[in-house]
Design a protein around this motif. Structure first.
Motif, PDB file in Angstrom:
ATOM      1  N   GLY A   1       0.809  -1.205   0.000  1.00  0.00           N
ATOM      2  CA  GLY A   1       0.000   0.000   0.000  1.00  0.00           C
ATOM      3  C   GLY A   1       0.849   1.264   0.000  1.00  0.00           C
ATOM      4  N   SER A   2       0.178   2.386  -0.245  1.00  0.00           N
ATOM      5  CA  SER A   2       0.872   3.667  -0.315  1.00  0.00           C
ATOM      6  C   SER A   2       0.207   4.732   0.546  1.00  0.00           C
ATOM      7  CB  SER A   2       0.911   4.154  -1.776  1.00  0.00           C
ATOM      8  OG  SER A   2      -0.408   4.319  -2.284  1.00  0.00           O
ATOM      9  N   TYR A   3      -0.650   4.296   1.471  1.00  0.00           N
ATOM     10  CA  TYR A   3      -1.364   5.276   2.296  1.00  0.00           C
ATOM     11  C   TYR A   3      -1.017   5.121   3.776  1.00  0.00           C
ATOM     12  CZ  TYR A   3      -5.052   8.503   3.670  1.00  0.00           C
ATOM     13  OH  TYR A   3      -5.725   9.583   4.183  1.00  0.00           O
ATOM     14  N   ASN A   4      -1.465   4.047   4.387  1.00  0.00           N
ATOM     15  CA  ASN A   4      -1.111   3.791   5.781  1.00  0.00           C
ATOM     16  C   ASN A   4       0.330   3.288   5.882  1.00  0.00           C
ATOM     17  OD1 ASN A   4      -3.829   4.308   6.845  1.00  0.00           O
ATOM     18  ND2 ASN A   4      -4.383   2.408   5.816  1.00  0.00           N
ATOM     19  N   THR A   5       0.904   3.390   7.077  1.00  0.00           N
ATOM     20  CA  THR A   5       2.219   2.822   7.355  1.00  0.00           C
ATOM     21  C   THR A   5       1.999   1.557   8.181  1.00  0.00           C
ATOM     22  OG1 THR A   5       3.158   5.048   7.393  1.00  0.00           O
ATOM     23  CG2 THR A   5       4.500   3.281   8.303  1.00  0.00           C
ATOM     24  N   THR A   6       2.510   0.426   7.693  1.00  0.00           N
ATOM     25  CA  THR A   6       2.127  -0.873   8.232  1.00  0.00           C
ATOM     26  C   THR A   6       3.342  -1.674   8.687  1.00  0.00           C
ATOM     27  OG1 THR A   6       0.243  -0.901   6.705  1.00  0.00           O
ATOM     28  CG2 THR A   6       0.856  -3.001   7.710  1.00  0.00           C
ATOM     29  N   TYR A   7       3.204  -2.329   9.856  1.00  0.00           N
ATOM     30  CA  TYR A   7       4.285  -3.131  10.418  1.00  0.00           C
ATOM     31  C   TYR A   7       3.783  -4.529  10.786  1.00  0.00           C
ATOM     32  CZ  TYR A   7       6.595   1.390  11.059  1.00  0.00           C
ATOM     33  OH  TYR A   7       7.156   2.620  10.861  1.00  0.00           O
ATOM     34  N   ARG A   8       4.660  -5.512  10.587  1.00  0.00           N
ATOM     35  CA  ARG A   8       4.456  -6.844  11.156  1.00  0.00           C
ATOM     36  C   ARG A   8       5.222  -6.860  12.471  1.00  0.00           C
ATOM     37  NH1 ARG A   8       6.743  -9.911   7.498  1.00  0.00           N
ATOM     38  NH2 ARG A   8       8.697 -10.207   8.612  1.00  0.00           N
ATOM     39  N   VAL A   9       4.501  -7.107  13.556  1.00  0.00           N
ATOM     40  CA  VAL A   9       5.096  -6.985  14.888  1.00  0.00           C
ATOM     41  C   VAL A   9       5.078  -8.334  15.600  1.00  0.00           C
ATOM     42  CG1 VAL A   9       5.007  -5.768  17.102  1.00  0.00           C
ATOM     43  CG2 VAL A   9       4.279  -4.597  15.007  1.00  0.00           C
ATOM     44  N   THR A  10       6.240  -8.747  16.067  1.00  0.00           N
ATOM     45  CA  THR A  10       6.343  -9.933  16.917  1.00  0.00           C
ATOM     46  C   THR A  10       6.195  -9.474  18.359  1.00  0.00           C
ATOM     47  OG1 THR A  10       7.850 -10.989  15.353  1.00  0.00           O
ATOM     48  CG2 THR A  10       7.793 -11.875  17.597  1.00  0.00           C
ATOM     49  N   VAL A  11       5.278 -10.127  19.084  1.00  0.00           N
ATOM     50  CA  VAL A  11       4.934  -9.702  20.438  1.00  0.00           C
ATOM     51  C   VAL A  11       5.275 -10.811  21.424  1.00  0.00           C
ATOM     52  CG1 VAL A  11       3.071  -8.884  21.946  1.00  0.00           C
ATOM     53  CG2 VAL A  11       3.086  -8.263  19.512  1.00  0.00           C
ATOM     54  N   GLU A  12       5.844 -10.434  22.524  1.00  0.00           N
ATOM     55  CA  GLU A  12       6.249 -11.384  23.564  1.00  0.00           C
ATOM     56  C   GLU A  12       5.047 -12.223  24.017  1.00  0.00           C
ATOM     57  OE1 GLU A  12       7.308 -10.022  27.707  1.00  0.00           O
ATOM     58  OE2 GLU A  12       9.321 -10.446  26.926  1.00  0.00           O
ATOM     59  N   GLY A  13       5.219 -13.542  23.989  1.00  0.00           N
ATOM     60  CA  GLY A  13       4.176 -14.435  24.475  1.00  0.00           C
ATOM     61  C   GLY A  13       3.109 -14.803  23.462  1.00  0.00           C
ATOM     62  N   LEU A  14       3.142 -14.232  22.266  1.00  0.00           N
ATOM     63  CA  LEU A  14       2.169 -14.572  21.229  1.00  0.00           C
ATOM     64  C   LEU A  14       2.839 -15.440  20.170  1.00  0.00           C
ATOM     65  CD1 LEU A  14       0.216 -11.222  20.596  1.00  0.00           C
ATOM     66  CD2 LEU A  14      -0.347 -13.099  22.157  1.00  0.00           C
ATOM     67  N   GLU A  15       2.160 -16.512  19.764  1.00  0.00           N
ATOM     68  CA  GLU A  15       2.732 -17.424  18.784  1.00  0.00           C
ATOM     69  C   GLU A  15       2.815 -16.793  17.399  1.00  0.00           C
ATOM     70  OE1 GLU A  15       0.673 -21.101  18.680  1.00  0.00           O
ATOM     71  OE2 GLU A  15       1.072 -21.602  20.785  1.00  0.00           O
ATOM     72  N   ARG A  16       1.868 -15.953  17.076  1.00  0.00           N
ATOM     73  CA  ARG A  16       1.815 -15.358  15.735  1.00  0.00           C
ATOM     74  C   ARG A  16       2.032 -13.849  15.821  1.00  0.00           C
ATOM     75  NH1 ARG A  16      -0.403 -17.958  11.602  1.00  0.00           N
ATOM     76  NH2 ARG A  16      -1.426 -16.083  10.812  1.00  0.00           N
TER      77      ARG A  16
END
Length: 326
Positions: free
Chosen positions: A43-58
């Motif tokens: 995309g070219s509008y929102n700013t998007t991240y894939r975030v790894t979070v402590e204690g979450l499998e996904r």
């Protein structure tokens, strides 16, 4: 935490956030610390991240809207519009990311943000070219099924799902064209052609008002917003996302319909599942109005992305359509 961002010019429309912003948000809405974040180039509008979070499998997806001052009036609060649309998209819920949290308070950062589940699969623009073109028909046929399901959802009024609401389709369309024109002018661009289309739409509003029942428009559904199974023998859609430009209106005005109609190639399979398009004279004329609206929005996007040549080209594109509108 480890933060990886996409290198952009300082004046780019999409602006990154800091690792501290991401950490504080994860603590607030998920009650956990962020371990790492990778900015996604979708995309070219929102700013998007894939975030790894402590204690979450996904991992989760964290999306930031542009700062309010950077948004055009015709694109204002699109993320809030998407959030308001979620209850109406139950017909395709298994394909969509789930919203885990949304925050419009601007207490942690001066931007709207939303946390969603991460969809399985590979972005269609990356995976689809790996299949023989003859097999692409299955992809477009399935896209037609999904679009048909969304378009069958009925709404309470015309216009963006999160408002403003209009009593008639003609009012909604002419207001949208006028707003796009105002945004173009505010950006220092000539919008006389879009203003002309708005005037013609108002003059023949009765043709627009033949659309008496508001239906849900996806706004931006196409290959760039679909995920495919990585190892399926033929293109198989596993997810769809980014419904921030949804509208209540005439399904023929949807971006998806525009792209499905653009070429007579594998995408003709779309119509096998969706159903044949309306080719009556009134429908054809309405499609010209919709095309100017699309081209006006595209001109804005090209300007936002610094595509001066694309902006210039849009004027001849609109001129062709206006000539057919009469």
């Amino acid at each position: 935490m480890d933060l990886r961002t996409i290198a952009r010019d300082g004046g780019a429309f999409q602006q990154p956030v800091t690792s501290e912003h991401i950490r504080r948000i994860c603590r607030r809405v998920l009650g956990r610390d962020a371990v790492s974040a990778v900015e996604l180039g979708w995309g070219s509008y929102n700013t998007t991240y894939r975030v790894t979070v402590e204690g979450l499998e996904r991992p989760v997806v964290l999306r930031f809207a542009p700062e309010p001052a950077r948004q055009f009036a015709s694109e204002r609060e699109l993320m809030r519009n998407e959030y308001a649309t979620v209850p109406y998209l139950s017909v395709i819920a298994p394909l969509m990311p789930r919203v885990l949290a949304a925050d419009w308070s601007h207490e942690l950062i001066g931007r709207d943000y939303m946390v969603q589940t991460f969809l399985d699969g590979v972005p269609a623009p990356e995976r689809l070219p790996g299949y023989p073109r003859a097999s692409w028909t299955s992809f477009y046929r399935r896209l037609g099924e999904i679009t048909r399901a969304v378009h069958d959802v009925r709404g309470p009024a015309f216009g963006p799902v999160a408002n403003p609401a209009y009593a008639t389709w003609g009012q909604a369309v002419t207001a949208s064209l006028s707003q796009i024109a105002a945004d173009l002018e505010g950006a220092g661009l000539d919008a006389a052609d879009v203003r002309r289309a708005a005037a013609l739409a108002a003059e023949r509003r009765e043709l627009l008002d033949e659309i008496a029942e508001p239906r849900l428009l996806t706004g931006d559904l196409w290959t760039v917003n679909t995920m495919l199974a990585p190892d399926a023998p033929e293109p198989t859609i596993t997810g769809v996302f980014d419904f921030d430009r949804t509208w209540w209106g005439d399904p023929a005005a949807d971006w998806t319909i525009r792209l499905a109609s653009a070429k007579q190639d594998e995408r003709v399979a779309f119509w096998e599942a969706y159903g044949p398009p309306d080719r009556t004279p009134a429908a054809v004329w309405r499609s010209l109005v919709y095309e100017v609206r699309h081209l006006g929005a595209v001109r804005l996007e090209r300007h936002r992305l610094g595509d001066a040549a694309g902006v210039l080209a849009s004027y001849s594109e609109v001129a062709v359509v206006l000539a057919d509108m009469g």
